[in-house]
Design an enzyme around this catalytic site. Structure first.
Site, PDB file in Angstrom:
ATOM      1  N   HIS A  55      62.539  89.546  43.526  1.00 55.25           N
ATOM      2  CA  HIS A  55      63.970  89.885  44.297  1.00 55.25           C
ATOM      3  C   HIS A  55      63.254  91.268  44.778  1.00 55.25           C
ATOM      4  O   HIS A  55      62.734  92.086  43.923  1.00 55.25           O
ATOM      5  CB  HIS A  55      65.467  89.439  43.706  1.00 55.25           C
ATOM      6  N   GLU A  57      66.119  94.081  44.411  1.00 52.50           N
ATOM      7  CA  GLU A  57      66.392  95.245  44.070  1.00 52.50           C
ATOM      8  C   GLU A  57      65.722  94.754  42.309  1.00 52.50           C
ATOM      9  O   GLU A  57      65.269  96.221  42.190  1.00 52.50           O
ATOM     10  CB  GLU A  57      67.596  94.343  43.604  1.00 52.50           C
ATOM     11  N   CYS A  85      71.820  89.110  44.275  1.00 52.71           N
ATOM     12  CA  CYS A  85      72.418  87.573  43.234  1.00 52.71           C
ATOM     13  C   CYS A  85      72.849  88.148  41.599  1.00 52.71           C
ATOM     14  O   CYS A  85      72.605  89.420  41.126  1.00 52.71           O
ATOM     15  CB  CYS A  85      71.140  86.917  43.542  1.00 52.71           C
ATOM     16  N   CYS A  88      70.003  89.972  39.531  1.00 58.06           N
ATOM     17  CA  CYS A  88      70.584  91.400  39.726  1.00 58.06           C
ATOM     18  C   CYS A  88      71.161  93.089  39.840  1.00 58.06           C
ATOM     19  O   CYS A  88      70.590  93.372  39.751  1.00 58.06           O
ATOM     20  CB  CYS A  88      69.592  91.652  41.750  1.00 58.06           C
TER      21      CYS A  88
END
Length: 159
Positions: A55, A57, A85, A88
């Site tokens: 992801h 992040e 999410c 993260c």
């Protein structure tokens, strides 16, 4: 344009490139800033890398930590093109990030990209024995022995 908007614009540009130009993953970009300068950037590359944890992040945190030579980022701000999410958010807490700015919401990601984290939020609220993925504890005593040795280790790095 304020500094916050400038850094957010960079996160959004990263999301646009990774999703629309590279087709590497979802519409997610992130920038980490400390003392007015970018110390880490990341974009979603789940599809390109076949890695569900890639992801934006997470990548930005990894890059910032590498850049700073530390697994903690106190005083840092995370700018992310979408609401983080659960994974993260947890990583941001683990990294000691001080502030988070996000642009689009989880609802936007669901509506326009079919990204749905609601099942994860529901699952983590349930007791362990009621979750969809069965979880069973085994060999606790053996694992605790290693923890005890770690606890006694003279050169242990504090978290």
């Amino acid at each position: 344009m304020t500094d916050d908007e400038t850094f957010m614009a960079r996160a959004i540009a990263l999301s646009e490139r990774t999703a629309l130009v590279e087709s590497a993953g979802g519409v997610f970009g992130a920038v980490i800033v400390r003392d007015g300068r970018i110390i880490g950037e990341g974009a979603n590359r789940v599809v390109a890398e076949n890695d569900p944890t890639w992801h934006a992040e997470m990548a930005a945190i990894r890059n910032a930590c590498r850049q700073e030579g530390s697994f903690k980022l106190p005083g840092a701000t995370l700018y992310t093109s979408a609401e983080p999410c659960p994974m993260c958010m947890a990583a941001a807490y683990w990294a000691g990030i001080s502030r988070i700015f996000y642009a689009s919401t989880n609802e936007d990601a669901l509506r326009h990209g079919n990204f749905d984290d609601s099942m994860i939020y529901e699952e983590i609220r349930k007791p362990v024995d009621q979750r969809k993925i069965p979880i069973r504890q085994i060999m606790r005593a053996e694992a605790v022995e290693v923890w005890k040795r770690y606890e006694a280790k003279d050169d242990r790095v504090p978290y």
